[in-house]
Design an enzyme around this catalytic site. Structure first.
Site, PDB file in Angstrom:
ATOM      1  N   TYR A   1     129.121  12.347  51.212  1.00 37.48           N
ATOM      2  CA  TYR A   1     129.702  13.745  50.233  1.00 37.48           C
ATOM      3  C   TYR A   1     129.189  13.621  49.163  1.00 37.48           C
ATOM      4  O   TYR A   1     128.823  14.725  48.673  1.00 37.48           O
ATOM      5  CB  TYR A   1     131.290  13.287  50.160  1.00 37.48           C
ATOM      6  CG  TYR A   1     131.966  14.120  49.408  1.00 37.48           C
ATOM      7  CD1 TYR A   1     132.450  15.520  49.883  1.00 37.48           C
ATOM      8  CD2 TYR A   1     132.155  14.029  47.882  1.00 37.48           C
ATOM      9  CE1 TYR A   1     133.114  16.230  48.898  1.00 37.48           C
ATOM     10  CE2 TYR A   1     132.917  14.678  47.130  1.00 37.48           C
ATOM     11  CZ  TYR A   1     133.450  15.918  47.621  1.00 37.48           C
ATOM     12  OH  TYR A   1     134.264  16.682  46.829  1.00 37.48           O
TER      13      TYR A   1
ATOM     14  N   HIS B   1     129.728  19.288  36.717  1.00 37.68           N
ATOM     15  CA  HIS B   1     130.387  18.168  36.888  1.00 37.68           C
ATOM     16  C   HIS B   1     129.365  17.039  37.511  1.00 37.68           C
ATOM     17  O   HIS B   1     128.402  17.295  37.891  1.00 37.68           O
ATOM     18  CB  HIS B   1     131.675  18.186  37.853  1.00 37.68           C
ATOM     19  CG  HIS B   1     131.271  18.796  39.083  1.00 37.68           C
ATOM     20  ND1 HIS B   1     131.043  20.007  39.730  1.00 37.68           N
ATOM     21  CD2 HIS B   1     131.403  17.919  40.431  1.00 37.68           C
ATOM     22  CE1 HIS B   1     130.903  19.916  40.814  1.00 37.68           C
ATOM     23  NE2 HIS B   1     130.989  18.740  41.416  1.00 37.68           N
TER      24      HIS B   1
ATOM     25  N   GLN C   1     126.802  17.228  48.081  1.00 38.34           N
ATOM     26  CA  GLN C   1     127.423  18.340  47.234  1.00 38.34           C
ATOM     27  C   GLN C   1     126.666  19.674  46.657  1.00 38.34           C
ATOM     28  O   GLN C   1     127.195  20.719  46.494  1.00 38.34           O
ATOM     29  CB  GLN C   1     128.029  17.545  45.729  1.00 38.34           C
ATOM     30  CG  GLN C   1     129.176  16.876  45.900  1.00 38.34           C
ATOM     31  CD  GLN C   1     130.351  17.776  46.208  1.00 38.34           C
ATOM     32  OE1 GLN C   1     130.417  18.548  45.270  1.00 38.34           O
ATOM     33  NE2 GLN C   1     131.004  17.677  47.309  1.00 38.34           N
TER      34      GLN C   1
ATOM     35  N   HIS D   1     129.397  13.340  39.913  1.00 39.78           N
ATOM     36  CA  HIS D   1     129.972  12.599  40.892  1.00 39.78           C
ATOM     37  C   HIS D   1     129.132  11.405  40.922  1.00 39.78           C
ATOM     38  O   HIS D   1     127.883  11.273  40.803  1.00 39.78           O
ATOM     39  CB  HIS D   1     129.590  13.398  42.267  1.00 39.78           C
ATOM     40  CG  HIS D   1     130.490  14.240  42.737  1.00 39.78           C
ATOM     41  ND1 HIS D   1     131.694  13.937  43.135  1.00 39.78           N
ATOM     42  CD2 HIS D   1     130.634  15.654  42.701  1.00 39.78           C
ATOM     43  CE1 HIS D   1     132.427  15.073  43.368  1.00 39.78           C
ATOM     44  NE2 HIS D   1     131.558  16.181  43.174  1.00 39.78           N
TER      45      HIS D   1
END
Length: 143
Positions: free
Chosen positions: A125, A61, A129, A63
């Site tokens: 954040y 994924h 990750q 971000h």
């Protein structure tokens, strides 16, 4: 920490935390592909007068924290980035691997949340990750 930007009749500071995944959440974002997609995303964002403030690609994924002017819808910019990057992946990597099928590289949806005053928290954040995922994988080894 006022980083507002200006359009002809407005002053804005609109930042969004975006997460999206490849189709079937394939773990294909590592290696050679991962190195090139960051620059592709930044270039595509600039074409929509947007700016990627922070970003990190995990195995399965992506971000990113992106500043999008209020004259564009978030879905319009994210759709543009996903669509054009899928075409890039198909052109550059499609001949090498049969799994990359053009505009079907990314899954259909995405997650979006507004950043607001929590910008520092969201930046941290996104940066943490990969370490968090490694920590969780290590803890699952002993079960």
């Amino acid at each position: 920490m006022d980083e507002s930007q200006f359009l002809s009749h407005s002053k804005w500071d609109c930042k969004y935390h975006i997460v999206f995944i490849p189709k079937r959440r394939r773990k294909v974002l590592y290696g050679e592909l991962r190195q090139h997609l960051g620059a592709v995303f930044r270039n595509l964002a600039q074409q929509k007068e947007s700016r990627i403030e922070e970003g990190h690609m995990m195995r399965d994924h992506v971000h990113m924290m992106i500043a999008i002017p209020p004259k564009y819808a978030v879905s319009q910019v994210v759709g543009f980035i996903k669509g054009k990057s899928a075409i890039y992946v198909a052109r550059v990597y499609g001949e090498r691997r049969r799994n990359f099928v053009g505009q079907h590289f990314w899954a259909r949806g995405f997650h979006v949340s507004t950043v607001g005053r929590d910008e520092a928290t969201i930046r941290a954040y996104i940066k943490q990750q990969e370490q968090e995922e490694e920590r969780l994988e290590q803890s699952n080894l002993w079960r």
